[in-house]
Design a protein around this motif. Sequence first.
Motif, PDB file in Angstrom:
ATOM      1  N   UNK A  11      36.086 -85.798 -65.886  1.00 36.70           N
ATOM      2  CA  UNK A  11      36.493 -86.330 -65.912  1.00 36.70           C
ATOM      3  C   UNK A  11      36.799 -87.608 -65.118  1.00 36.70           C
ATOM      4  N   UNK A  12      37.042 -86.664 -63.866  1.00 37.47           N
ATOM      5  CA  UNK A  12      37.328 -86.657 -62.591  1.00 37.47           C
ATOM      6  C   UNK A  12      35.950 -87.807 -62.303  1.00 37.47           C
ATOM      7  N   UNK A  13      34.313 -87.789 -61.862  1.00 40.09           N
ATOM      8  CA  UNK A  13      32.867 -88.759 -62.795  1.00 40.09           C
ATOM      9  C   UNK A  13      33.703 -89.789 -63.165  1.00 40.09           C
ATOM     10  N   UNK A  14      34.133 -89.764 -64.523  1.00 39.28           N
ATOM     11  CA  UNK A  14      34.146 -90.657 -64.765  1.00 39.28           C
ATOM     12  C   UNK A  14      35.561 -92.266 -64.820  1.00 39.28           C
ATOM     13  N   UNK A  15      36.293 -91.121 -64.332  1.00 40.39           N
ATOM     14  CA  UNK A  15      38.012 -92.449 -64.718  1.00 40.39           C
ATOM     15  C   UNK A  15      37.564 -92.646 -62.742  1.00 40.39           C
ATOM     16  N   UNK A  16      36.724 -92.089 -62.065  1.00 39.71           N
ATOM     17  CA  UNK A  16      37.718 -92.649 -60.517  1.00 39.71           C
ATOM     18  C   UNK A  16      36.193 -92.711 -60.572  1.00 39.71           C
ATOM     19  N   UNK A  17      35.145 -92.373 -60.436  1.00 39.14           N
ATOM     20  CA  UNK A  17      33.491 -92.857 -59.691  1.00 39.14           C
ATOM     21  C   UNK A  17      32.670 -93.985 -60.950  1.00 39.14           C
ATOM     22  N   UNK A  18      33.647 -93.999 -62.141  1.00 40.33           N
ATOM     23  CA  UNK A  18      33.019 -95.072 -62.867  1.00 40.33           C
ATOM     24  C   UNK A  18      31.291 -94.178 -62.972  1.00 40.33           C
ATOM     25  N   UNK A  19      30.927 -93.051 -63.500  1.00 41.87           N
ATOM     26  CA  UNK A  19      29.735 -92.715 -63.954  1.00 41.87           C
ATOM     27  C   UNK A  19      29.645 -92.766 -65.263  1.00 41.87           C
ATOM     28  N   UNK A  20      28.784 -92.575 -66.014  1.00 39.70           N
ATOM     29  CA  UNK A  20      28.753 -93.173 -67.608  1.00 39.70           C
ATOM     30  C   UNK A  20      28.268 -91.640 -67.439  1.00 39.70           C
ATOM     31  N   UNK A  21      28.908 -91.374 -69.100  1.00 36.97           N
ATOM     32  CA  UNK A  21      28.630 -90.085 -69.726  1.00 36.97           C
ATOM     33  C   UNK A  21      28.697 -88.748 -68.905  1.00 36.97           C
ATOM     34  N   UNK A  22      29.315 -88.396 -67.860  1.00 37.82           N
ATOM     35  CA  UNK A  22      29.100 -87.281 -66.677  1.00 37.82           C
ATOM     36  C   UNK A  22      29.227 -86.224 -67.668  1.00 37.82           C
ATOM     37  N   UNK A  23      28.282 -84.808 -67.523  1.00 37.85           N
ATOM     38  CA  UNK A  23      27.942 -83.389 -68.268  1.00 37.85           C
ATOM     39  C   UNK A  23      27.712 -82.719 -67.503  1.00 37.85           C
ATOM     40  N   UNK A  24      27.842 -81.824 -67.503  1.00 35.55           N
ATOM     41  CA  UNK A  24      27.068 -80.129 -67.002  1.00 35.55           C
ATOM     42  C   UNK A  24      26.766 -79.598 -68.245  1.00 35.55           C
ATOM     43  N   UNK A  25      25.179 -78.715 -67.580  1.00 33.72           N
ATOM     44  CA  UNK A  25      25.025 -77.905 -68.862  1.00 33.72           C
ATOM     45  C   UNK A  25      24.695 -77.141 -68.520  1.00 33.72           C
ATOM     46  N   UNK A  26      23.968 -75.736 -68.780  1.00 36.13           N
ATOM     47  CA  UNK A  26      22.764 -75.090 -68.290  1.00 36.13           C
ATOM     48  C   UNK A  26      21.580 -75.112 -68.415  1.00 36.13           C
ATOM     49  N   UNK A  27      21.275 -75.777 -69.292  1.00 36.93           N
ATOM     50  CA  UNK A  27      19.938 -76.468 -69.439  1.00 36.93           C
ATOM     51  C   UNK A  27      19.868 -77.783 -68.954  1.00 36.93           C
ATOM     52  N   UNK A  28      18.760 -78.076 -68.739  1.00 37.91           N
ATOM     53  CA  UNK A  28      18.087 -79.386 -67.886  1.00 37.91           C
ATOM     54  C   UNK A  28      18.491 -80.083 -69.781  1.00 37.91           C
ATOM     55  N   UNK A  29      19.016 -82.257 -69.245  1.00 37.21           N
ATOM     56  CA  UNK A  29      19.301 -82.513 -70.469  1.00 37.21           C
ATOM     57  C   UNK A  29      17.790 -83.081 -70.624  1.00 37.21           C
ATOM     58  N   UNK A  30      17.432 -82.909 -72.493  1.00 36.37           N
ATOM     59  CA  UNK A  30      16.692 -83.341 -73.227  1.00 36.37           C
ATOM     60  C   UNK A  30      15.971 -85.002 -72.732  1.00 36.37           C
TER      61      UNK A  30
END
Length: 357
Positions: free
Chosen positions: A218-237
């Motif tokens: 949420x901090x990435x999205x609200x403060x730094x305007x990063x779109x659709x930030x996501x942490x995941x175990x696997x690399x994004x497909x």
Amino acid sequence: MVGRVGRSGMRSFSYRVMLPVILAVGITGVTVAGFALWATARSDERALQRETRLAEQVIARAMEALFGHQDYYSAWDEAIVALAETDADWIDDNMASELYDAGAFDRIYVLDHSGMPLYAMHGGGRTAPERFDADRAAIAPMVERLKSIDASGALAAHQAGNAETVPHVTDPVIVDGRPAYVGVSAIVPETDDGELRLAPGDESFLVTARFLDGALSGQFSEEFFIEAPQFSVAAPADAARARLPLVTQAGETVGWFSWNPDRPGALILSETLPAMLAALAIVGAVLVYLLRSLLRTTSALEAGRAEAEFRANHDPLTGLANRAHFNQQLEEALSVTGSGGTGVALLALDLDRFKQV
């Protein structure tokens, strides 16, 4: 005669004028399009580099801030006394509750010198210490690493006042199937009271864990305007998503942070492309109009020149070749005669009363 001249003039016009113009326009268009695509790609690449550096710095600073909270509550004389008395209530009322309020940790554990759990808190609420067993596989290696650090002199250095922070290890770790910040610190006295001094192997441990896909996203999205930030175990497909590996101090990738990258170049190109295509269509229409006008003018000039040449070499009444044409043809025939026996035959026929005919 005029029709053949007109077709010949059109072919000549196509080769001399239209073809070079079309080639020039095509080469210019390809060059401009190539430059626009190159500039777009470079702009998007620089934007991705900036966002990647920003993500690295934000994650690093977030981990530093979380350990700063942990470090504050790891050096505490009363905690040493409470641990010696196995006073879990004191730990809950003072250390764990205040630490949760400061850092909003999802997991807080207090372990004894052997690594056995004395206290556990999940999501701000006290829970059974045995729940540590579910996270033991992820956290126990970090505890063993800290024990080695303490034994090598880090614990003694801190108690002697030669270290600014308590002995600790921090790393991104997969906890309960989710990427998390995990910090393990030795619980040490804050004063040099000899009665509270600990020898390596006698220290207890404070363990904190905070899931990165929670407030930090949420901090990435609200403060730094990063779109659709996501942490995941696997690399994004999705190959279109930007990504940053979460790497431990040992160099092992344990998770990924991904987001939809900002593409300012592609955005500008998509917004200006309709206007550029419209302008190109207008330029093309004007060019076609000018070429058609030039073609008509050239054809008219060619037809006029051919007509003048025909009249100069033919009788205007009968359309037969005149004396000037005869002289021209004779001169051309004589000019190609050589010394090898080639000759020219000339037949003169006198027609009486030709003018009456």
